[in-house]
Design an enzyme around this catalytic site. Structure first.
Site, PDB file in Angstrom:
ATOM      1  N   ARG A 146       3.068  10.245 -19.813  1.00 26.85           N
ATOM      2  CA  ARG A 146       3.148  11.902 -19.065  1.00 26.85           C
ATOM      3  C   ARG A 146       1.386  12.905 -19.431  1.00 26.85           C
ATOM      4  O   ARG A 146       0.643  12.394 -19.945  1.00 26.85           O
ATOM      5  CB  ARG A 146       3.771  12.832 -19.988  1.00 26.85           C
ATOM      6  N   THR A 186       3.025   4.562 -15.219  1.00 24.39           N
ATOM      7  CA  THR A 186       4.800   3.769 -14.431  1.00 24.39           C
ATOM      8  C   THR A 186       4.502   4.334 -13.258  1.00 24.39           C
ATOM      9  O   THR A 186       5.483   4.256 -12.818  1.00 24.39           O
ATOM     10  CB  THR A 186       5.902   4.214 -15.353  1.00 24.39           C
ATOM     11  N   LYS A 187       4.352   5.519 -13.097  1.00 21.47           N
ATOM     12  CA  LYS A 187       4.175   6.824 -11.981  1.00 21.47           C
ATOM     13  C   LYS A 187       2.756   7.262 -11.824  1.00 21.47           C
ATOM     14  O   LYS A 187       1.702   7.138 -12.150  1.00 21.47           O
ATOM     15  CB  LYS A 187       5.211   8.334 -12.665  1.00 21.47           C
ATOM     16  N   ASN A 222     -14.527  -3.776 -19.207  1.00 18.37           N
ATOM     17  CA  ASN A 222     -14.544  -4.197 -20.521  1.00 18.37           C
ATOM     18  C   ASN A 222     -13.697  -5.527 -21.270  1.00 18.37           C
ATOM     19  O   ASN A 222     -12.691  -5.719 -20.827  1.00 18.37           O
ATOM     20  CB  ASN A 222     -14.750  -2.952 -21.050  1.00 18.37           C
ATOM     21  N   HIS A 230       8.712  -8.494 -11.243  1.00 15.98           N
ATOM     22  CA  HIS A 230       9.840  -9.645 -11.125  1.00 15.98           C
ATOM     23  C   HIS A 230      11.473  -8.654 -10.300  1.00 15.98           C
ATOM     24  O   HIS A 230      11.598  -7.729 -11.580  1.00 15.98           O
ATOM     25  CB  HIS A 230       9.858 -10.509 -12.159  1.00 15.98           C
TER      26      HIS A 230
END
Length: 203
Positions: free
Chosen positions: A195, A180-181, A98, A129
């Protein structure tokens, strides 16, 4: 209102709400299908892009795919206005992206499974980076691991997904969360960092 004015407004509506394209009546498809064919043919000529059958790409979307950084779009996909895609990216069938989303495949790419839906203003970046304090960020080499998103995943508005993440099949990514995981199949995640808050099989 003149027919040409109606069509121009209808094209804008479809660009921002592309799911409407798939329910158009034959009288509207008579002009919408050639319009889409022209947009997709031009993209295929200019960039290293493969587009499947019955897909929709808004003219305001920005797709860039150099050789070696291909974009492959499956059947019945929809890409809305002001989406930025930079390959390598592979979309399965019936994938929706979207408006306002930004996806960059880095070196190792982004792969998205069938029937996954991505809400507006989601960012998915398959690179990062270096962060050494002795060198300016912009001069540091980029790294890339790639991102894999499974099938029938729902990614909520304004979520972010970082490089190296795998999101399992049937997962739900809550609005505004930062992933992030890795996310397991069926998991419902929210927050920053994301989470687990539930399981889709319990819904």
């Amino acid at each position: 209102m003149a027919e040409i004015d109606y069509q121009a407004q209808h094209k804008r509506r479809l660009s921002w709400m592309p799911w409407l394209y798939f329910s158009l009546k034959p009288k509207h498809l008579a002009w919408a299908k050639p319009w889409q064919d022209e947009i997709q043919q031009q993209l295929s000529q200019l960039e290293t892009i493969h587009i499947g059958e019955h897909s929709f790409i808004a003219p305001q979307a920005q797709l860039f795919a150099e050789p070696g950084r291909d974009i492959s779009i499956g059947n019945q996909c929809m890409i809305a206005a002001e989406v930025f895609l930079h390959g390598p990216i592979t979309l399965g069938n019936e994938v929706a992206i979207n408006h306002g989303c930004s996806l960059d495949g880095g070196r190792y790419g982004i792969t998205i499974g069938n029937q996954t839906r991505i809400a507006n203003n989601v960012t998915i970046y398959a690179f990062n980076h270096g962060m050494s304090p002795t060198t300016p960020i912009y001069k540091q080499p980029a790294t890339s691991k790639g991102i894999v998103i499974g099938q029938d995943v729902w990614i909520g508005a304004q979520a972010g997904i970082v490089d190296g993440v795998t999101i399992g099949d049937y997962a739900v990514i809550g609005m505004g969360c930062i992933v992030t995981k890795d996310v397991a199949d069926y998991a419902i995640v929210a927050g920053n960092p994301a989470r687990v808050i539930g399981d889709r099989r319990d819904k």
